[in-house]
Design a protein around this motif. Sequence first.
Motif, PDB file in Angstrom:
ATOM      1  N   THR A 223      47.030  38.325  43.411  1.00 17.07           N
ATOM      2  CA  THR A 223      45.838  38.641  42.637  1.00 17.07           C
ATOM      3  C   THR A 223      44.939  39.515  43.501  1.00 17.07           C
ATOM      4  O   THR A 223      45.009  39.487  44.731  1.00 17.07           O
ATOM      5  CB  THR A 223      45.075  37.381  42.206  1.00 17.07           C
ATOM      6  OG1 THR A 223      44.659  36.658  43.376  1.00 17.07           O
ATOM      7  CG2 THR A 223      45.945  36.491  41.329  1.00 17.07           C
ATOM      8  N   HIS A 225      40.758  41.040  43.534  1.00 18.65           N
ATOM      9  CA  HIS A 225      39.445  41.146  42.901  1.00 18.65           C
ATOM     10  C   HIS A 225      38.448  41.697  43.908  1.00 18.65           C
ATOM     11  O   HIS A 225      38.740  41.800  45.101  1.00 18.65           O
ATOM     12  CB  HIS A 225      38.969  39.793  42.359  1.00 18.65           C
ATOM     13  CG  HIS A 225      38.510  38.846  43.411  1.00 18.65           C
ATOM     14  ND1 HIS A 225      39.360  38.005  44.093  1.00 18.65           N
ATOM     15  CD2 HIS A 225      37.264  38.597  43.911  1.00 18.65           C
ATOM     16  CE1 HIS A 225      38.681  37.272  44.956  1.00 18.65           C
ATOM     17  NE2 HIS A 225      37.405  37.625  44.873  1.00 18.65           N
ATOM     18  N   SER A 226      37.297  42.068  43.410  1.00 23.81           N
ATOM     19  CA  SER A 226      36.271  42.672  44.242  1.00 23.81           C
ATOM     20  C   SER A 226      34.907  42.110  43.876  1.00 23.81           C
ATOM     21  O   SER A 226      34.701  41.618  42.758  1.00 23.81           O
ATOM     22  CB  SER A 226      36.268  44.195  44.047  1.00 23.81           C
ATOM     23  OG  SER A 226      35.142  44.795  44.666  1.00 23.81           O
ATOM     24  N   GLY A 230      35.499  42.218  38.563  1.00 25.80           N
ATOM     25  CA  GLY A 230      36.207  40.983  38.245  1.00 25.80           C
ATOM     26  C   GLY A 230      35.554  39.719  38.732  1.00 25.80           C
ATOM     27  O   GLY A 230      35.614  38.689  38.069  1.00 25.80           O
ATOM     28  N   GLN A 231      34.922  39.773  39.903  1.00 25.62           N
ATOM     29  CA  GLN A 231      34.426  38.541  40.507  1.00 25.62           C
ATOM     30  C   GLN A 231      33.359  37.864  39.648  1.00 25.62           C
ATOM     31  O   GLN A 231      33.431  36.650  39.408  1.00 25.62           O
ATOM     32  CB  GLN A 231      33.871  38.834  41.898  1.00 25.62           C
ATOM     33  CG  GLN A 231      33.347  37.613  42.616  1.00 25.62           C
ATOM     34  CD  GLN A 231      33.077  37.879  44.078  1.00 25.62           C
ATOM     35  OE1 GLN A 231      33.962  37.811  44.914  1.00 25.62           O
ATOM     36  NE2 GLN A 231      31.830  38.197  44.410  1.00 25.62           N
ATOM     37  N   SER A 236      40.815  38.331  37.858  1.00 18.61           N
ATOM     38  CA  SER A 236      41.428  39.147  38.899  1.00 18.61           C
ATOM     39  C   SER A 236      42.513  40.021  38.309  1.00 18.61           C
ATOM     40  O   SER A 236      43.056  39.729  37.232  1.00 18.61           O
ATOM     41  CB  SER A 236      42.067  38.252  39.978  1.00 18.61           C
ATOM     42  OG  SER A 236      41.134  37.384  40.570  1.00 18.61           O
ATOM     43  N   TRP A 256      37.250  44.406  48.634  1.00 15.24           N
ATOM     44  CA  TRP A 256      38.322  43.846  47.815  1.00 15.24           C
ATOM     45  C   TRP A 256      39.099  42.806  48.599  1.00 15.24           C
ATOM     46  O   TRP A 256      39.159  42.865  49.835  1.00 15.24           O
ATOM     47  CB  TRP A 256      39.288  44.950  47.359  1.00 15.24           C
ATOM     48  CG  TRP A 256      38.801  45.728  46.184  1.00 15.24           C
ATOM     49  CD1 TRP A 256      37.844  46.710  46.195  1.00 15.24           C
ATOM     50  CD2 TRP A 256      39.238  45.586  44.835  1.00 15.24           C
ATOM     51  NE1 TRP A 256      37.654  47.192  44.926  1.00 15.24           N
ATOM     52  CE2 TRP A 256      38.497  46.531  44.067  1.00 15.24           C
ATOM     53  CE3 TRP A 256      40.167  44.775  44.192  1.00 15.24           C
ATOM     54  CZ2 TRP A 256      38.667  46.668  42.691  1.00 15.24           C
ATOM     55  CZ3 TRP A 256      40.342  44.914  42.819  1.00 15.24           C
ATOM     56  CH2 TRP A 256      39.599  45.848  42.077  1.00 15.24           C
TER      57      TRP A 256
END
Length: 293
Positions: A223, A225-226, A230-231, A236, A256
């Motif tokens: 996965t 995410h940043s 997404g966070q 993710s 990220w």
Amino acid sequence: MKKVLCGLFLAIGMATSAQAHSLWINVFESHAHQPPHALVSLGWGHVLPMDDILNSPGGRIGLEQFELIDPALAKTGLIRPEPDSGEPVQTSGGFDLFAGDMALQKVALKKGAANGVYQFSAASVPSFFTQYIDQAGKPRMQMKPRNEISGIKEVLVSVKYQAFAKSFLTVGGWQDPEPLGHDLEIIPRTDLSSLRAGDLVEVTVLFHGKPLTATAKSIEYITAHSSSFGQSEGFSLFSYIIDGNAQFRVQSSGQWMISVSHKDDVTPDGPLKDLIGKADQVYQGASLTFTVK
């Protein structure tokens, strides 16, 4: 104590889910003055760059190793947080105050520092959890390997958990980093020093030095995410791992993190055979952090 143990077991049992705590390394470069420097710290929890403290009562973790590996693979030990009781240093009617050491430190490069990729590496202290029925028929649980516990009538759960983390500092120009030998390891196959939004990031994932791959028995995936993608929505990016390889496109600038979790059974002829008698299953997690410009 039982509440803490249950919380730790929950963290272990959820190690392969999206809700598990992750261990990661923050590396933030500063080029305001030359030679540049990097501020390095640890992250623990869910949210970049900081979420929880390592000695949190709800899920504590200790460090077995925290190192800086230079382009020639020479290792230098970094400052590790001191073990802590996890008890609040101050309490009131409305809150508890906990002291947290996230290993914040400065890596100041010198003139003439070798060009190449410097790898930051961390590994948690292995955690064992054994839940069992004792000889008197009572349920018990201990944070120990099974072979260190006496009076077991029936083993209910016997697991080991360990987390690994990596990040990078590039001086001069990128070079593909060498594997560090983590039990579970993410290795970038893309220049992480000059990424822009929309770029493709390719990685290799190794389990005990061999490519991890999705099978009918175990669906392996990474996965990503940043803090800028997404966070905040709690999701993710996702990519299957096929013959050790996975990829995704970064969607935004900022920090990220790529994560992978893997659960495996301990067998007499497998890579975990040294754990025979100690645990029946192993849960491991690995992370890789980088910054998109």
